[in-house]
Design a protein around this motif. Structure first.
Motif, PDB file in Angstrom:
ATOM      1  N   ASP A  32       0.836  -1.207   0.000  1.00 42.16           N
ATOM      2  CA  ASP A  32       0.000   0.000   0.000  1.00 42.16           C
ATOM      3  C   ASP A  32       0.868   1.253   0.000  1.00 42.16           C
ATOM      4  OD1 ASP A  32      -2.345  -1.456   0.004  1.00 42.16           O
ATOM      5  OD2 ASP A  32      -2.664  -1.309   2.172  1.00 42.16           O
ATOM      6  N   TYR A  33       1.929   1.222   0.801  1.00 45.74           N
ATOM      7  CA  TYR A  33       2.825   2.379   0.894  1.00 45.74           C
ATOM      8  C   TYR A  33       3.532   2.619  -0.443  1.00 45.74           C
ATOM      9  CZ  TYR A  33       6.236   5.665   2.770  1.00 45.74           C
ATOM     10  OH  TYR A  33       6.990   6.787   3.002  1.00 45.74           O
ATOM     11  N   GLU A  51       2.590   1.942  -3.321  1.00 44.53           N
ATOM     12  CA  GLU A  51       1.688   2.312  -4.406  1.00 44.53           C
ATOM     13  C   GLU A  51       1.063   3.690  -4.220  1.00 44.53           C
ATOM     14  OE1 GLU A  51      -0.992  -0.964  -5.113  1.00 44.53           O
ATOM     15  OE2 GLU A  51       0.524  -1.966  -6.348  1.00 44.53           O
ATOM     16  N   GLN A  52       1.515   4.421  -3.206  1.00 47.00           N
ATOM     17  CA  GLN A  52       1.107   5.820  -3.099  1.00 47.00           C
ATOM     18  C   GLN A  52       1.645   6.576  -4.320  1.00 47.00           C
ATOM     19  OE1 GLN A  52       1.263   7.635   1.039  1.00 47.00           O
ATOM     20  NE2 GLN A  52       2.573   5.846   1.305  1.00 47.00           N
ATOM     21  N   ARG A  88       4.803   5.227  -6.575  1.00 42.98           N
ATOM     22  CA  ARG A  88       4.456   4.190  -7.553  1.00 42.98           C
ATOM     23  C   ARG A  88       5.286   4.269  -8.834  1.00 42.98           C
ATOM     24  NH1 ARG A  88       0.372   0.454  -8.661  1.00 42.98           N
ATOM     25  NH2 ARG A  88       0.220  -0.001 -10.884  1.00 42.98           N
TER      26      ARG A  88
END
Length: 284
Positions: free
Chosen positions: A106-107, A109-110, A114
């Motif tokens: 998740d981090y 893909e910020q 990304r």
């Protein structure tokens, strides 16, 4: 930090030599030089055990383990995966918990990360990636591994816990920032976070580091103590094993902060520094 000229260290008790691969025994050529192979063989001829501890995948490191003729298991993924190639026994496998792997993904893909990062998930000694980026292709060529592009890496996490997570980026300042940010978010009891080269951010299970792997080799497998161990490495993922070893040697190409914790600084990998260190401490 000690210089090569003025450091005297006890050498008569060394029974185990542990070597990193990249930047230590293998440089730009991605292979072992003749002087390094000869020095390792000479140490083994004196009855000294030689092992490899690397951040590489097990499959990628195997040819080095075989080339030096090690009789010990191979510590791959910073020691998260320790396997004996002679009988295929896996002595240790400590993966990252699924929840933490999801959080890291998740981090990464910020929006600000990304487009910068190539993300590698290692599962069952296979490399899974979102897409085949330029950085991934270069990495795969050196490693001798064929990456598996899956698009959304979350599907890998449905049934598996990754042995290691790697984020690659040519921007070394971005890797430094990433490491700093995530070290603020996660304690050492949650994740082991390090860099093996300036462009690699690496995460593993918190119980994993090369120092723990070397301790396992020495104390559990061989019945030795830390004063019986010499370790040679070149980067931040080698710090724990250099600190554990009775003789910790950093390469001349190592970052200054890594050299600072070593007891001796060898010449660079391209000058066969590992061979010179072995000769100085184990063969003289």
């Amino acid at each position: 930090m000690a210089s090569p000229e003025n450091q005297a260290l006890p050498t008569q008790d060394i029974k185990l030599l542990v070597l990193d691969i990249d930047g230590t025994i293998a440089g730009k050529s991605n292979s072992l030089s003749k002087p390094v192979k000869q020095a390792i063989a000479a140490a083994q001829a004196k009855g000294i055990h030689v092992a490899i501890a690397t951040g590489r995948m097990y499959r990628s490191a195997l040819r080095f383990h075989q080339e030096i003729g090690s009789n010990l298991p191979l510590a791959a993924y910073q020691g998260a995966w320790i396997q004996d190639p002679n009988n295929q026994k896996i002595h240790r496998h400590l993966p990252i918990a699924q929840e933490l792997a999801h959080q890291l993904l998740d981090y990464f893909e910020q929006p600000q990360w990304r487009s910068l990062l190539s993300i590698h998930f290692y599962v069952n000694d296979e490399l899974y990636v979102r897409e085949l980026t330029r950085e991934t292709k270069i990495y795969a060529q050196r490693s001798g591994i064929t990456p598996i592009a899956v698009g959304d890496l979350r599907q890998i996490l449905i049934e598996h816990e990754p042995t290691k997570i790697l984020a690659l980026c040519d921007d070394t300042e971005a890797i430094d920032l990433l490491l700093g940010n995530l070290r603020c978010q996660y304690t050492p009891a949650e994740l082991y976070l390090t860099t093996s080269v300036a462009t690699f951010f690496e995460a593993t299970n918190p119980a994993v580091n090369k120092g723990a792997a070397v301790r396992y080799f020495a104390e559990e497998l061989l019945g030795l103590q830390r004063n019986n161990v010499m370790a040679i490495g070149d980067n931040f993922n080698d710090v724990e094993m250099l600190e554990y070893a009775g003789i910790g040697v950093a390469m001349g190409n190592a970052p200054k902060n890594v050299q600072a914790i070593a007891q001796w600084i060898a010449p660079s990998v391209e000058k066969d520094g590992a061979a010179i260190a072995i000769k100085k401490f184990l063969l003289s």
